[in-house]
Design a protein around this motif. Structure first.
Motif, mmCIF file in Angstrom:
data_model
loop_
_atom_site.group_PDB
_atom_site.id
_atom_site.type_symbol
_atom_site.label_atom_id
_atom_site.label_comp_id
_atom_site.label_asym_id
_atom_site.label_seq_id
_atom_site.Cartn_x
_atom_site.Cartn_y
_atom_site.Cartn_z
ATOM 1 N N ARG A 137 6.639 8.524 3.666
ATOM 2 C CA ARG A 137 6.115 9.503 2.978
ATOM 3 C C ARG A 137 5.373 9.582 1.829
ATOM 4 N NH1 ARG A 137 11.301 11.106 4.704
ATOM 5 N NH2 ARG A 137 11.616 12.148 6.552
ATOM 6 N N GLY A 138 5.484 8.218 1.370
ATOM 7 C CA GLY A 138 4.850 7.966 -0.087
ATOM 8 C C GLY A 138 5.511 8.586 -1.168
ATOM 9 N N ARG A 139 6.639 8.891 -0.975
ATOM 10 C CA ARG A 139 7.453 9.775 -2.042
ATOM 11 C C ARG A 139 8.353 8.612 -2.922
ATOM 12 N NH1 ARG A 139 9.100 15.000 1.275
ATOM 13 N NH2 ARG A 139 6.930 15.561 1.827
ATOM 14 N N THR A 140 8.888 7.660 -2.207
ATOM 15 C CA THR A 140 9.968 6.734 -2.671
ATOM 16 C C THR A 140 9.427 5.478 -2.725
ATOM 17 O OG1 THR A 140 11.621 8.483 -1.790
ATOM 18 C CG2 THR A 140 12.391 6.143 -2.295
ATOM 19 N N ILE A 141 9.768 4.750 -3.594
ATOM 20 C CA ILE A 141 9.570 3.315 -3.592
ATOM 21 C C ILE A 141 11.057 2.631 -3.546
ATOM 22 C CG2 ILE A 141 8.751 1.465 -5.139
ATOM 23 C CD1 ILE A 141 6.909 3.250 -6.211
ATOM 24 N N VAL A 142 10.989 1.568 -2.675
ATOM 25 C CA VAL A 142 12.143 0.721 -2.607
ATOM 26 C C VAL A 142 11.931 -0.669 -3.218
ATOM 27 C CG1 VAL A 142 13.875 -0.486 -1.042
ATOM 28 C CG2 VAL A 142 12.992 1.927 -0.605
ATOM 29 N N PHE A 143 12.963 -1.110 -4.034
ATOM 30 C CA PHE A 143 12.505 -2.428 -4.629
ATOM 31 C C PHE A 143 13.824 -3.351 -4.904
ATOM 32 C CE2 PHE A 143 13.815 0.487 -7.888
ATOM 33 C CZ PHE A 143 14.338 -0.202 -8.965
ATOM 34 N N ARG A 144 13.518 -4.644 -4.985
ATOM 35 C CA ARG A 144 14.620 -5.556 -5.511
ATOM 36 C C ARG A 144 14.729 -5.590 -7.069
ATOM 37 N NH1 ARG A 144 14.140 -11.762 -4.129
ATOM 38 N NH2 ARG A 144 12.449 -11.615 -5.446
ATOM 39 N N SER A 145 16.077 -5.602 -7.291
ATOM 40 C CA SER A 145 16.248 -5.805 -8.923
ATOM 41 C C SER A 145 17.487 -6.556 -9.173
ATOM 42 C CB SER A 145 16.285 -4.430 -9.507
ATOM 43 O OG SER A 145 16.760 -4.298 -10.894
ATOM 44 N N ASN A 146 17.589 -6.947 -10.293
ATOM 45 C CA ASN A 146 19.000 -7.588 -10.510
ATOM 46 C C ASN A 146 19.781 -6.713 -11.845
ATOM 47 O OD1 ASN A 146 17.629 -8.016 -13.074
ATOM 48 N ND2 ASN A 146 17.517 -10.148 -12.720
ATOM 49 N N ARG A 147 19.289 -5.424 -11.865
ATOM 50 C CA ARG A 147 19.955 -4.785 -12.803
ATOM 51 C C ARG A 147 21.500 -4.341 -12.546
ATOM 52 N NH1 ARG A 147 16.301 0.637 -12.727
ATOM 53 N NH2 ARG A 147 14.627 -0.969 -12.844
ATOM 54 N N GLY A 148 22.146 -4.396 -13.544
ATOM 55 C CA GLY A 148 23.726 -4.259 -13.360
ATOM 56 C C GLY A 148 24.376 -5.589 -12.942
ATOM 57 N N GLY A 149 23.565 -6.581 -13.091
ATOM 58 C CA GLY A 149 24.081 -7.978 -13.077
ATOM 59 C C GLY A 149 23.988 -8.770 -11.765
ATOM 60 N N HIS A 150 23.734 -8.061 -10.654
ATOM 61 C CA HIS A 150 23.718 -8.708 -9.302
ATOM 62 C C HIS A 150 22.448 -8.134 -8.591
ATOM 63 C CE1 HIS A 150 27.994 -8.394 -10.451
ATOM 64 N NE2 HIS A 150 28.159 -9.335 -9.736
ATOM 65 N N TRP A 151 22.184 -8.925 -7.838
ATOM 66 C CA TRP A 151 20.886 -8.606 -6.932
ATOM 67 C C TRP A 151 21.302 -7.394 -5.978
ATOM 68 C CZ3 TRP A 151 16.297 -9.950 -8.734
ATOM 69 C CH2 TRP A 151 16.061 -11.045 -9.385
ATOM 70 N N ASN A 152 20.211 -6.288 -5.860
ATOM 71 C CA ASN A 152 20.584 -5.270 -5.036
ATOM 72 C C ASN A 152 19.086 -4.599 -4.564
ATOM 73 O OD1 ASN A 152 23.484 -4.518 -3.996
ATOM 74 N ND2 ASN A 152 23.725 -5.002 -6.250
ATOM 75 N N TRP A 211 1.031 -1.214 -0.191
ATOM 76 C CA TRP A 211 0.175 0.018 -0.064
ATOM 77 C C TRP A 211 0.874 1.374 0.131
ATOM 78 C CZ3 TRP A 211 -5.212 -0.124 0.008
ATOM 79 C CH2 TRP A 211 -5.904 -1.620 -0.021
ATOM 80 N N HIS A 212 0.161 2.295 -0.571
ATOM 81 C CA HIS A 212 1.040 3.687 -0.205
ATOM 82 C C HIS A 212 0.437 4.205 1.027
ATOM 83 C CE1 HIS A 212 1.125 8.075 -1.004
ATOM 84 N NE2 HIS A 212 1.975 7.804 -1.804
ATOM 85 N N PRO A 213 1.062 4.954 1.491
ATOM 86 C CA PRO A 213 0.858 5.440 2.965
ATOM 87 C C PRO A 213 -0.687 6.170 3.085
ATOM 88 C CG PRO A 213 2.751 5.912 2.551
ATOM 89 C CD PRO A 213 2.465 5.668 1.409
ATOM 90 N N ASN A 214 -1.134 6.520 1.993
ATOM 91 C CA ASN A 214 -2.455 7.183 2.041
ATOM 92 C C ASN A 214 -3.757 6.178 1.675
ATOM 93 O OD1 ASN A 214 -2.626 6.905 -0.864
ATOM 94 N ND2 ASN A 214 -2.108 8.904 -1.316
ATOM 95 N N GLY A 215 -3.203 5.017 1.317
ATOM 96 C CA GLY A 215 -4.192 4.082 1.187
ATOM 97 C C GLY A 215 -4.989 4.164 -0.033
ATOM 98 N N ARG A 216 -4.735 5.127 -0.845
ATOM 99 C CA ARG A 216 -5.290 5.185 -2.205
ATOM 100 C C ARG A 216 -4.432 4.260 -3.395
ATOM 101 N NH1 ARG A 216 -5.785 10.786 -0.288
ATOM 102 N NH2 ARG A 216 -4.247 11.381 -1.846
#
Length: 342
Positions: A319-334, A265-270
């Motif tokens: 704050r609902g401004r930033t998304i943190v996520f997992r990715s293998n872009r660059g060739g390694h998981w970060n 969810w986004h912090p505002n629930g919408r």
């Protein structure tokens, strides 16, 4: 085919493999994602790691709806992986599980610094930490009691002792804590019903309640609704569903021929952010999972990331401004973050 067993972990193959990607995009490689599953074996539940070959673009740049892209972790080992991060409700910090050296350890890290501090680095399987609404505690899954995975509570700074919440021969993980700070919603695999199902329990333990079949629950900021993943009965594709916190009002939010996973969810629930393998074609190159967003009722579905990599496990900051996520872009998981243009 199983290659071996480490403690209670079944290893379906080597942890990660990178090879030339058989596409027309020269700056991409293939990187295995070790998907965590559950198997009932020798009268107990164990974690099963199954490799899934994914595309990883060596170019980390992204599309126009992604701004201020940052790499948060500094993994350069092909064998290391991460699970879905959990972000603090009152600080610019996150916790996550890092799989490295045959261990799964929980770390805490500021969003503004690559330095990490261990919260739980014990031997065994530690999985899926989640913050309580006041940010003071973490609820996570561990097999430290010698049983299958149970839920435990520990201070989010790593200090003090640890308290066991669930105790059975089931595999309990993926906890989400309601805004009242008293109700835990979690995914469980039970001996008499090995399919994933969603349950609730009080923070201090007690009576368990089964809500529905499904996995990866996330509770709305107001504590009233749960989004989760369940396969569509007709297509077999994973879809995002919602229900009331008591299990009533079951509603399918997404549909189609794509797999939609990891809703939160986004912090505002919408809004609900999630990952989808809906195809995006550029020439004859097909993208892997990307980050998408939709309204809480399932409408206005829009794609955010467009990198030709595997992007999943998205969560919003407080704050609902930033998304943190997992990715293998660059060739390694970060773990990465970006500011979405909504």
């Amino acid at each position: 085919m199983k290659a071996g067993r480490l403690g209670k972990f079944f290893l379906a193959s080597s942890i990660a493999v990178v090879a030339g990607c058989a596409t027309t995009q020269p700056d991409s490689v293939r990187v295995d994602l070790m998907q965590t599953g559950v198997k009932y074996d020798d009268d107990e539940f164990v974690a099963v790691f199954t490799p899934k070959s994914t595309t990883a673009a060596l170019d980390t740049t992204d599309g126009p709806r992604v701004t201020n892209l940052k790499q948060l972790t500094n993994n350069t080992e092909r064998s290391n992986q991460y699970n879905r991060p959990a972000l603090s409700p009152n600080q610019d910090a996150m916790v996550y599980v890092e799989f490295a050296g045959g261990k799964s350890s929980i770390y805490r890290q500021s969003l503004g610094s690559p330095a990490k501090s261990p919260i739980s680095s014990d031997a065994g399987m530690n999985l899926t930490p989640a913050f309580t609404p006041n940010g003071r505690f973490l609820i996570f899954s561990s097999d430290r009691s010698g049983e299958s995975q149970s839920l435990w509570r520990k201070r989010s700074d790593g200090a003090g002792g640890i308290t066991q919440i669930t105790s059975s021969n089931s595999f309990d993980w993926q906890p989400a804590i309601a805004s009242d700070g008293e109700t835990i919603i979690f995914q469980s695999h039970r001996k008499n019903n090995q399919a994933a199902s969603i349950w609730s329990i009080n923070m201090n333990g007690g009576l368990l309640t089964q809500l529905t079949e499904g996995r990866s629950p996330s509770i709305s900021p107001d504590g009233r609704r749960i989004v989760f993943v369940r396969p569509n009965a007709s297509t077999g594709k994973d879809q995002v569903w919602s229900m009331q916190v008591d299990g009533s009002g079951l509603t399918q939010l997404s549909s189609g021929n794509a797999n939609d996973v990891d809703p939160s969810w986004h912090p505002n629930g919408r809004y609900i952010v999630f990952a989808s393998d809906a195809m995006v074609v550029q020439g004859d190159v097909f993208a892997d999972y990307n980050i998408w967003i939709m309204r809480a009722d399932g409408t206005q579905r829009e794609q955010l990331t467009e990198n030709f990599s595997h992007d999943d496990a998205p969560v919003f900051d407080r704050r609902g401004r930033t998304i943190v996520f997992r990715s293998n872009r660059g060739g390694h998981w970060n773990l990465f973050s970006f500011n979405p243009q909504l």
